[in-house]
Motif scaffolding. Sequence first.
Motif, PDB file in Angstrom:
ATOM      1  N   ARG A 126      -6.473  13.121  11.218  1.00 17.95           N
ATOM      2  CA  ARG A 126      -6.853  12.062  12.163  1.00 17.95           C
ATOM      3  C   ARG A 126      -8.351  12.068  12.451  1.00 17.95           C
ATOM      4  O   ARG A 126      -8.878  11.082  12.962  1.00 17.95           O
ATOM      5  CB  ARG A 126      -6.080  12.217  13.474  1.00 17.95           C
ATOM      6  CG  ARG A 126      -4.592  11.920  13.376  1.00 17.95           C
ATOM      7  CD  ARG A 126      -4.017  11.768  14.758  1.00 17.95           C
ATOM      8  NE  ARG A 126      -2.576  11.505  14.738  1.00 17.95           N
ATOM      9  CZ  ARG A 126      -1.942  10.799  15.653  1.00 17.95           C
ATOM     10  NH1 ARG A 126      -2.611  10.281  16.678  1.00 17.95           N
ATOM     11  NH2 ARG A 126      -0.635  10.616  15.583  1.00 17.95           N
ATOM     12  N   LEU A 132      -9.944   7.497   9.033  1.00 21.09           N
ATOM     13  CA  LEU A 132     -10.224   6.645  10.187  1.00 21.09           C
ATOM     14  C   LEU A 132     -10.597   5.236   9.711  1.00 21.09           C
ATOM     15  O   LEU A 132     -10.126   4.236  10.269  1.00 21.09           O
ATOM     16  CB  LEU A 132     -11.357   7.237  11.018  1.00 21.09           C
ATOM     17  CG  LEU A 132     -11.005   8.450  11.877  1.00 21.09           C
ATOM     18  CD1 LEU A 132     -12.260   9.218  12.272  1.00 21.09           C
ATOM     19  CD2 LEU A 132     -10.241   8.012  13.120  1.00 21.09           C
ATOM     20  N   GLU A 133     -11.420   5.158   8.670  1.00 17.67           N
ATOM     21  CA  GLU A 133     -11.783   3.854   8.129  1.00 17.67           C
ATOM     22  C   GLU A 133     -10.595   3.177   7.458  1.00 17.67           C
ATOM     23  O   GLU A 133     -10.394   1.966   7.590  1.00 17.67           O
ATOM     24  CB  GLU A 133     -12.925   4.004   7.126  1.00 17.67           C
ATOM     25  CG  GLU A 133     -13.375   2.672   6.532  1.00 17.67           C
ATOM     26  CD  GLU A 133     -14.646   2.780   5.722  1.00 17.67           C
ATOM     27  OE1 GLU A 133     -14.753   2.030   4.722  1.00 17.67           O
ATOM     28  OE2 GLU A 133     -15.533   3.579   6.078  1.00 17.67           O
ATOM     29  N   ARG A 135      -7.419   3.467   8.224  1.00 13.41           N
ATOM     30  CA  ARG A 135      -6.551   2.931   9.278  1.00 13.41           C
ATOM     31  C   ARG A 135      -7.145   1.675   9.899  1.00 13.41           C
ATOM     32  O   ARG A 135      -6.432   0.688  10.150  1.00 13.41           O
ATOM     33  CB  ARG A 135      -6.342   4.003  10.343  1.00 13.41           C
ATOM     34  CG  ARG A 135      -5.451   3.592  11.518  1.00 13.41           C
ATOM     35  CD  ARG A 135      -5.249   4.780  12.425  1.00 13.41           C
ATOM     36  NE  ARG A 135      -4.346   4.497  13.520  1.00 13.41           N
ATOM     37  CZ  ARG A 135      -4.727   4.193  14.759  1.00 13.41           C
ATOM     38  NH1 ARG A 135      -6.032   4.109  15.040  1.00 13.41           N
ATOM     39  NH2 ARG A 135      -3.842   3.978  15.707  1.00 13.41           N
ATOM     40  N   GLU A 136      -8.462   1.695  10.147  1.00 11.35           N
ATOM     41  CA  GLU A 136      -9.120   0.533  10.729  1.00 11.35           C
ATOM     42  C   GLU A 136      -8.970  -0.692   9.819  1.00 11.35           C
ATOM     43  O   GLU A 136      -8.705  -1.807  10.286  1.00 11.35           O
ATOM     44  CB  GLU A 136     -10.600   0.833  10.971  1.00 11.35           C
ATOM     45  CG  GLU A 136     -11.375  -0.312  11.600  1.00 11.35           C
ATOM     46  CD  GLU A 136     -12.848  -0.011  11.776  1.00 11.35           C
ATOM     47  OE1 GLU A 136     -13.576  -0.908  12.237  1.00 11.35           O
ATOM     48  OE2 GLU A 136     -13.279   1.111  11.428  1.00 11.35           O
ATOM     49  N   ARG A 137      -9.113  -0.492   8.525  1.00 15.12           N
ATOM     50  CA  ARG A 137      -9.001  -1.618   7.593  1.00 15.12           C
ATOM     51  C   ARG A 137      -7.572  -2.145   7.519  1.00 15.12           C
ATOM     52  O   ARG A 137      -7.343  -3.354   7.391  1.00 15.12           O
ATOM     53  CB  ARG A 137      -9.519  -1.204   6.217  1.00 15.12           C
ATOM     54  CG  ARG A 137     -11.017  -0.933   6.214  1.00 15.12           C
ATOM     55  CD  ARG A 137     -11.556  -0.611   4.839  1.00 15.12           C
ATOM     56  NE  ARG A 137     -11.462  -1.761   3.938  1.00 15.12           N
ATOM     57  CZ  ARG A 137     -12.053  -1.825   2.751  1.00 15.12           C
ATOM     58  NH1 ARG A 137     -12.798  -0.800   2.325  1.00 15.12           N
ATOM     59  NH2 ARG A 137     -11.926  -2.899   1.989  1.00 15.12           N
ATOM     60  N   HIS A 139      -5.485  -2.095  10.047  1.00 12.62           N
ATOM     61  CA  HIS A 139      -5.250  -2.805  11.298  1.00 12.62           C
ATOM     62  C   HIS A 139      -6.059  -4.092  11.398  1.00 12.62           C
ATOM     63  O   HIS A 139      -5.675  -5.011  12.126  1.00 12.62           O
ATOM     64  CB  HIS A 139      -5.540  -1.874  12.481  1.00 12.62           C
ATOM     65  CG  HIS A 139      -4.536  -0.775  12.633  1.00 12.62           C
ATOM     66  ND1 HIS A 139      -4.513   0.080  13.701  1.00 12.62           N
ATOM     67  CD2 HIS A 139      -3.501  -0.384  11.848  1.00 12.62           C
ATOM     68  CE1 HIS A 139      -3.516   0.940  13.582  1.00 12.62           C
ATOM     69  NE2 HIS A 139      -2.896   0.680  12.449  1.00 12.62           N
ATOM     70  N   LYS A 140      -7.180  -4.153  10.681  1.00 13.55           N
ATOM     71  CA  LYS A 140      -7.958  -5.398  10.630  1.00 13.55           C
ATOM     72  C   LYS A 140      -7.288  -6.459   9.768  1.00 13.55           C
ATOM     73  O   LYS A 140      -7.667  -7.629   9.822  1.00 13.55           O
ATOM     74  CB  LYS A 140      -9.357  -5.132  10.062  1.00 13.55           C
ATOM     75  CG  LYS A 140     -10.335  -4.544  11.053  1.00 13.55           C
ATOM     76  CD  LYS A 140     -11.777  -4.662  10.550  1.00 13.55           C
ATOM     77  CE  LYS A 140     -11.909  -4.362   9.065  1.00 13.55           C
ATOM     78  NZ  LYS A 140     -13.325  -4.407   8.605  1.00 13.55           N
ATOM     79  N   SER A 305      -7.094  12.466  20.737  1.00 15.42           N
ATOM     80  CA  SER A 305      -6.700  11.690  19.559  1.00 15.42           C
ATOM     81  C   SER A 305      -5.300  12.029  19.073  1.00 15.42           C
ATOM     82  O   SER A 305      -4.687  11.231  18.354  1.00 15.42           O
ATOM     83  CB  SER A 305      -7.694  11.937  18.416  1.00 15.42           C
ATOM     84  OG  SER A 305      -8.982  11.505  18.767  1.00 15.42           O
TER      85      SER A 305
END
Length: 333
Positions: A126, A132-133, A135-137, A139-140, A305
């Motif tokens: 995590r 982290l990137e 997961r962000e992509r 969710h985007k 986190s």
Amino acid sequence: MFDKHILVIGAGSVGKRHLRNLSALGCDVSAFDPREERLEEASGEVTLLKRFTDFNKAMKETSDTDGVVIASPPKFHIQQCIAAANAGLSILLEKPVSRTYSEAKELQKTLLELPEIKLLLGYTYRWWPPLLEFRERLHKGDIGKPLHAKFVMSAHLADWHPWERYQDFFMASKELGGGALLDESHFLDLMIWFFGMPAQIFAKVERLSSLEIETDDNVDMVAVYESGLRVVIHLDLYGRPHEKFISVTGDAGTLQWSFEPNSIRFGKEMDQNWEEKVFQFERNDMFTNATKEFLDVLDNKTEMSCNLQDGLNVLQIIEACRESSRRGCVIDI
């Protein structure tokens, strides 16, 4: 730099890593391990303020201690966490929380009675910048609606600690909490972190190889989500070359991460045309980042986190995998 005194419980491989990282961040460190030779090895790498081979004695001498890292085999996690909490110490706990969900609930009960005690759980991926990137992509919406995901973690146990016999490593022992399902549950945690809890699980948890161990060395699992997403996870302790990767396909493309090379790539065309980003982080960076967060947690500077409830969620999936494998059927979560 952090002006803290941290006690590390367990001076094996991961315990020594924590001692080195804490020391590099400016902390004073002490260590407990029942094996004196491990404390000797640790004291050759860092300066130990105190060293203990008796756990109860270590817990009695914590008046000047700011927090504790639990880096022992899973068999001991609950007992040691409860003792640390009762001594007034917040905890950085190596994953998994424990061997079973019922054991972990005992710890939850204790912490509910001690709300001032914080527990940060070390599912360290995590804190890995590429994930982290990733997961962000997700969710985007880079790949649209996720429809299928594949997680693979494959690494031969004899290669993990080449300085010792793998048969003597806790991973070979069922009683101590070894095995692919428990120890490689990083990828179960990542699945939940990316997508939430699934609705159903089907799994086989087995020992397939010629490794001289008591524990499972092969896990194959399918998780079914109400959204229609299907997640396939493979974990093993016999694979060579070692392999760690995640691939998620949606209705607008595919996003992939690999540990070696450490990269993310994105594709949305029929041909093998990938947009790729390569990262230069070291594996220890994820441990250091988790440690920095723990030290901030001690000063109430940040939200956690990964907490005990996250670990309970992973253990719920682990129990479902075990039950599914035993009964040969799909288990509702």
